[in-house]
Design an enzyme around this catalytic site. Sequence first.
Site, PDB file in Angstrom:
ATOM      1  N   CYS A 110      39.513  43.771  36.679  1.00 19.77           N
ATOM      2  CA  CYS A 110      39.023  42.413  36.375  1.00 19.77           C
ATOM      3  C   CYS A 110      39.968  41.389  36.984  1.00 19.77           C
ATOM      4  O   CYS A 110      41.157  41.362  36.656  1.00 19.77           O
ATOM      5  CB  CYS A 110      38.940  42.199  34.868  1.00 19.77           C
ATOM      6  SG  CYS A 110      38.557  40.484  34.454  1.00 19.77           S
ATOM      7  N   ILE A 111      39.427  40.537  37.817  1.00 15.49           N
ATOM      8  CA  ILE A 111      40.294  39.626  38.575  1.00 15.49           C
ATOM      9  C   ILE A 111      40.945  38.579  37.668  1.00 15.49           C
ATOM     10  O   ILE A 111      42.118  38.248  37.846  1.00 15.49           O
ATOM     11  CB  ILE A 111      39.513  38.973  39.751  1.00 15.49           C
ATOM     12  CG1 ILE A 111      40.458  38.216  40.666  1.00 15.49           C
ATOM     13  CG2 ILE A 111      38.370  38.108  39.274  1.00 15.49           C
ATOM     14  CD1 ILE A 111      39.855  37.886  42.021  1.00 15.49           C
TER      15      ILE A 111
END
Lengths: 130, 122
Positions: free
Chosen positions: A78-79
């Site tokens: 997840c960025i």
Amino acid sequence: MKFAIQINQSPYTHQSPDTAYQFTLAALKSGHEIYRIFFYHDGVLNGSGFTTPPQDERNVVARWSELAEEYGIDLVICIAAAQRRGIMDADEAERHGHAASNLAAGFRLSGLGQLIEAGIEADRLLVFGG
Amino acid sequence: MPPQKKKFLFVNRKAPYGTIHAHEALEAILTGAAFEQRISILFLDDGVFPLLKEQNSGDIGLKDFSPTYNALSLYGVENIYVDEESLIERGIASDELSIKVELKTTKEVCLIMEQQDVIFNF
């Protein structure tokens, strides 16, 4: 069966990434499909390529990279969670003015939509680590 | 790929601020809602604390993300459930919550979980 995996905890402090790895390996060897592994919360630290444990210990991060290479598993970090915790690929590191990047081989950064899509596409979504 | 709608339940089980779980759960919920699935949210155990009104986390240097809960209905979230027992155990009255919720007994919570395709636990 088509599985999606979500991992929420960091390696070494928690066993859940190890359990998720063992599950993934067992599922693949039994002929199941792993649609995607999504790393969220502190689970994003599973993608830190700077991870350097003592030589007589398992390398959780390298193990994921090897799994991705051998089985072509989609490892997604997840960025947003990764930015909070300092995990960046070369593009992100440059964009934010950092001297180095550390995303391990075989991982890619993307958004939470990848988690939701995995939940839609897979027959079962398994969450490791509370 | 045929379009399909699945029933997603996001379970919140942790208090805010002490860990990031409630905050990052909310980010996942908003993303899920954008995918136009059938989204429900359950607040359970210490997970009821993020719903309290008038939070003031400025003095501890943390962002108060609770106003975002108001936007859930705009995002098309179908059901917002709260485990009534969790409120009672913590001495919280339902009028102390910042948004409109459906109170459920523990037995009803079990039934709700049974009806889902996917459960995200935070």
